[in-house]
Design an enzyme around this catalytic site. Structure first.
Site: not given
Ligand SMILES: Nc1nc2c(ncn2[C@@H]2O[C@H](COP(=O)(O)OP(=O)(O)OP(=O)(O)O)[C@@H](O)[C@H]2O)c(=O)[nH]1
Length: 512
Positions: A371, A379, A388, A415
């Site tokens: 992850d 983002n 992306d 992610e």
């Molecule tokens: N650009 C993009 N963003 C994505 C995609 N799928 C998920 N996200 C974003 O990934 C982010 C995941 O955030 P969180 O689940 O809070 O996790 P985090 O910010 O990585 O925090 P930790 O996992 O604790 O490190 C979210 O803001 C989603 O909008 C995608 O296909 N593209």
């Protein structure tokens, strides 16, 4: 109806059609042609019979008008020897042999020269009382066939003049040549024709005449012909059994051919079977099996008939295209469009298959969950597109470390990524996970897609070779959950690190 029955029916119909066609051709074409031919042959055979009798008469006729005849006739009538060479003109008669006889009689009615009363023998001679000299100019020579006393004769009758007290009395000389029936019969036997003669009865008088051969167009086995005797006004019947015959009945050869044709039935049936039935049955069995298994493959049948083979080829082409499209659809449905990695469905598909192998072969394996740390912040900082790009960069790294055919890297969701390693040594997995983490840390240096350094947390569930997975786990998801738990612990522990859970053959510990 099954193809087998159809083939049997077809071959039977084929034989029946053959027999019926032969029968029709025989009745409508061959027999009429034969009948015409035979009628013509029979006509010629009748002609030969007629010529034979005509010739006999002509010989006598020639004799009766020959120059020596008068002298010979006179000497014979006066008691001379018919075969004597000393008799003048005897050479004329010599040709006829000793059977020749000469009879005389008076004209019964000179107004009816065509109808001579028959007077033969000594009495006739006495009555004729012939003059020593014959009239040189005989009025006529009449020839014919005579049935006399149960014997058949050829005759010639010529006029002579007998001198008496009253002057010249017209009389007739009858030259008779016996024609024994046996001789007649044997004469035609050599030609294959059988001829018999008998006196005519009253009902025979309507028969066609031998000397008039019209209306003999119909071929018959035997033909009765009437011969009228103009001398006696009697008649007799000549029966001709022809050598040329039309065989209306079925001949032995035809029966043999028919039996052979019947023997052809199993042969044609076998050929129909081999050429049509067997390949089609084989093909249809394959289709039914595909339908049962819901798995469509190319037909592996070779048709002898070109058109059927075209059908098989067309089907196989269609199946090929459908299979290709199905594969494309399956790939699409199991692929993440952004990163090109397998998606969750693809991973499940792979996992189900590998889980079985893993359980069976116990060659060990690992599930690695990755992850990206603080991806939301990335983002938010650089925008969704940059996010992306970041995902694509990490996916490339995952592909790099899972490049063996047995491994699979997939985007688990958002992610989060998951990599499954099979048949791998525990140390290798440890090294791979750590190397991956470090590479991601330095990834921004090697690509312009990343706006700043990123890091990733990794949780690994590792099963050493030899572990009996069936005893330990229900399914593959359990391993994934363990890896996910390790990932969670890595996050909890400060992120950018690898946490590993390991199950060895010796270990009895249960997953946390
Ligand atoms: N650009 C993009 N963003 C994505 C995609 N799928 C998920 N996200 C974003 O990934 C982010 C995941 O955030 P969180 O689940 O809070 O996790 P985090 O910010 O990585 O925090 P930790 O996992 O604790 O490190 C979210 O803001 C989603 O909008 C995608 O296909 N593209």
């Amino acid at each position: 109806m099954t193809l087998k029955r159809l083939a049997l029916l077809l071959s039977m119909v084929l034989i029946l059609v053959l027999v019926a066609s032969y029968w029709l051709i025989r009745m409508l074409v061959i027999i009429p042609i034969l009948e015409r031919e035979v009628a013509s042959l029979q006509w010629h055979e009748t002609l030969a019979v007629r010529q034979y009798f005509s010739q006999q008469q002509m010989l006598l006729s020639d004799l009766a008008i020959s120059p020596g005849y008068d002298h010979w006739a006179k000497s014979v009538l006066e008691g001379g020897d018919a075969t004597s060479r000393l008799t003048r003109g005897a050479e004329v008669a010599m040709a006829f042999g000793p059977d020749l006889s000469l009879r005389s009689f008076l004209a019964h009615d000179s107004r009816e020269p065509d109808h001579f009363p028959i007077l033969v023998g000594e009495a006739a001679y006495q009555r004729a009382r012939l003059m020593p000299t014959m009239l040189p100019e005989r009025e006529m020579v009449k020839t014919g066939l005579l049935w006399l006393g149960g014997n058949l004769y050829s005759y010639s009758a010529s006029t002579v003049c007998s001198l008496n007290k009253l002057g010249c009395t017209l009389g007739y000389l009858l030259l008779l040549k016996p024609m024994p029936v046996s001789e007649v019969e044997s004469n035609f036997t050599r030609l294959g024709i059988r001829v018999t003669a008998r006196p005519a009865r009253s009902e025979d008088l309507a028969l066609p005449r031998l000397m008039n051969l019209t209306g003999l167009d119909e071929p018959v086995r035997q033909r009765d012909l009437l011969i009228r005797d103009s001398l006696s006004q009697g008649a007799w019947v000549l029966s001709i059994v022809y050598s040329a015959q039309v065989q209306h009945g079925v001949e032995r050869r035809e029966w043999i051919a028919f039996v052979l044709l019947l023997l052809l039935l199993p042969t044609t049936n076998f050929l129909l079977w081999r050429i049509f039935v067997t390949p089609i049955e084989f093909g249809s069995d394959q289709l039914l099996q595909m339908e049962r298994e819901r798995q469509y493959r190319k037909l592996t049948v070779n048709m002898y008939v070109k058109e059927f083979q075209h059908l098989v080829n067309a089907f196989n082409g269609l199946i090929g295209r459908v299979e290709k499209q199905r594969q494309q659809l399956q790939d699409l449905s199991q692929t993440d469009s952004l990163t090109g990695l397998a998606n969750r469905r693809g991973m499940d598909h792979f996992a189900v298959r590998e889980w079985r192998r893993l359980c069976r072969a116990r060659y060990g394996g690992a599930v690695m969950m990755l992850d990206i740390d603080d991806f939301k912040a990335y983002n938010d900082e650089f925008g969704h597109q940059a996010g992306d790009d970041c995902l694509v960069c990490v996916a490339r790294e995952l592909k790099r470390v899972a490049r063996r055919g047995e491994d699979i890297a997939c985007r688990y969701g958002g992610e989060e990524f998951c990599t499954i390693y099979v048949e791998v040594q525990p140390e290798t997995v440890e090294k791979l996970a750590e190397s991956l983490r470090r590479h991601i840390e330095k990834l921004h240096k090697s690509t312009a897609l990343l706006k700043r350094p990123i890091s990733a947390s990794i949780g690994v569930a590792l099963v050493e070779p030899g572990v009996d997975l069936v005893k330990q786990f229900h399914d593959f998801d359990q391993l994934v959950r363990i890896a996910d738990q390790q990932l969670y612990l890595a996050k909890q522990n400060g992120k950018n690190q690898v946490r590993m859970w390991r199950l060895s053959t010796a270990a009895t510990e249960k997953p946390a």
